[in-house]
Enzyme design. Structure first.
Site, short mmCIF file in Angstrom:
data_model
loop_
_atom_site.label_atom_id
_atom_site.label_comp_id
_atom_site.label_asym_id
_atom_site.label_seq_id
_atom_site.Cartn_x
_atom_site.Cartn_y
_atom_site.Cartn_z
CG HIS A 1 32.96 41.57 45.99
ND1 HIS A 1 32.89 42.52 44.98
CD2 HIS A 1 32.34 40.46 45.51
CE1 HIS A 1 32.26 42.00 43.95
NE2 HIS A 1 31.90 40.75 44.23
NE ARG B 1 36.10 41.65 44.53
CZ ARG B 1 35.77 41.38 43.28
NH1 ARG B 1 35.83 40.14 42.84
NH2 ARG B 1 35.41 42.34 42.45
CG HIS C 1 38.83 45.85 45.40
ND1 HIS C 1 38.51 47.18 45.52
CD2 HIS C 1 37.68 45.20 45.13
CE1 HIS C 1 37.21 47.34 45.32
NE2 HIS C 1 36.68 46.16 45.08
CG ASP D 1 41.17 49.24 47.28
OD1 ASP D 1 41.48 50.38 47.68
OD2 ASP D 1 41.31 48.86 46.10
#
Length: 240
Positions: free
Chosen positions: A157, A190, A196, A200
């Site tokens: 994403h 995220r 995440h 990340d």
């Protein structure tokens, strides 16, 4: 028999359509290898991972804000790509659609799918456990089943969000500040979702920028960029 042939034709047409939508400017081999150019994710017993833990706790605190929750849930939608473009419509100053802005839509779609290829190798190589898996807690966005077992590093994403901002900023540089801020918010969604770690999404934004530098030397990309810029200026009434 006729019905069977019709079904086969429909399925074939669907596959061709999907393949066309997934056209890319460069192959995986022509793009930078993120395993080579980005640091490995922090080990779970490292001091660096302590920051990821702090950020995970921060993300859970953000879930107390209904407005931020709504943003995170909207940002979580993976397909179609139109949903991604819609998330950036306000900072871009234009709603991007296949019908209304065909040149911009083509550029964005192909660029995102090009850069998207870069996440596959590091995800498989590192096989990093996601936050919600490590802590045995559900994600905010209900993605548990679809994400479980898929590597956390880097974030797909965040990679897409940064790519979207990069493309739009090259089309409309006057909106670069708000576009990259939106990419920042998109990536943090995220972390808030528990899908995440902070490291990340940080790696993904760097990775997208690295890949985008290579795209600048791709003739097909640059040709389509000129068409997209021309279309944008026409719609916005901007004189050359």
């Amino acid at each position: 028999m006729k019905k069977t042939l019709t079904t086969i034709f429909v399925l074939f047409a669907a596959v061709v359509s999907i393949s066309a939508q997934r056209a890319t400017y460069l192959t995986t081999e022509q793009l930078p290898n993120l395993i080579k150019c980005l640091p490995a994710p922090p080990a779970f017993d490292s001091p660096e991972f302590a920051y990821d833990i702090v950020r995970y706790a921060w993300g859970k605190q953000q879930r107390e804000d209904p407005n931020r929750v709504a943003i995170a849930k909207g940002d979580a939608q993976w397909q179609p790509l139109d949903s991604l473009f819609h998330r950036f419509a306000v900072p871009f100053g234009l709603e991007v659609t296949q019908e209304g802005t065909p040149e911009i839509y083509k550029l964005l779609t192909t660029a995102v799918y090009t850069i998207d290829q870069m996440r596959v190798a590091p995800k498989a190589y590192y096989k990093r456990q996601r936050p919600f898996e490590r802590y045995g807690e559900p994600t905010l966005t209900g993605e548990d089943n679809s994400l479980r077992g898929e590597g956390s590093y880097p974030s797909g994403h965040a990679l897409r969000g940064q790519t979207c901002a990069l493309v739009m900023a090259q089309i409309a540089p006057e909106n670069a500040d708000t576009l990259f801020y939106r990419a920042h918010i998109y990536a943090l969604s995220r972390v808030i979702a528990g899908a995440h770690w902070q490291s990340d999404v940080d790696a993904s934004r760097n990775g997208a920028t690295i890949g985008y530098c290579v795209l600048q030397n791709c003739p097909a990309f640059m040709e389509q960029m000129k068409k997209a810029q021309k279309e944008y200026r026409k719609i916005k009434g901007i004189k050359n």
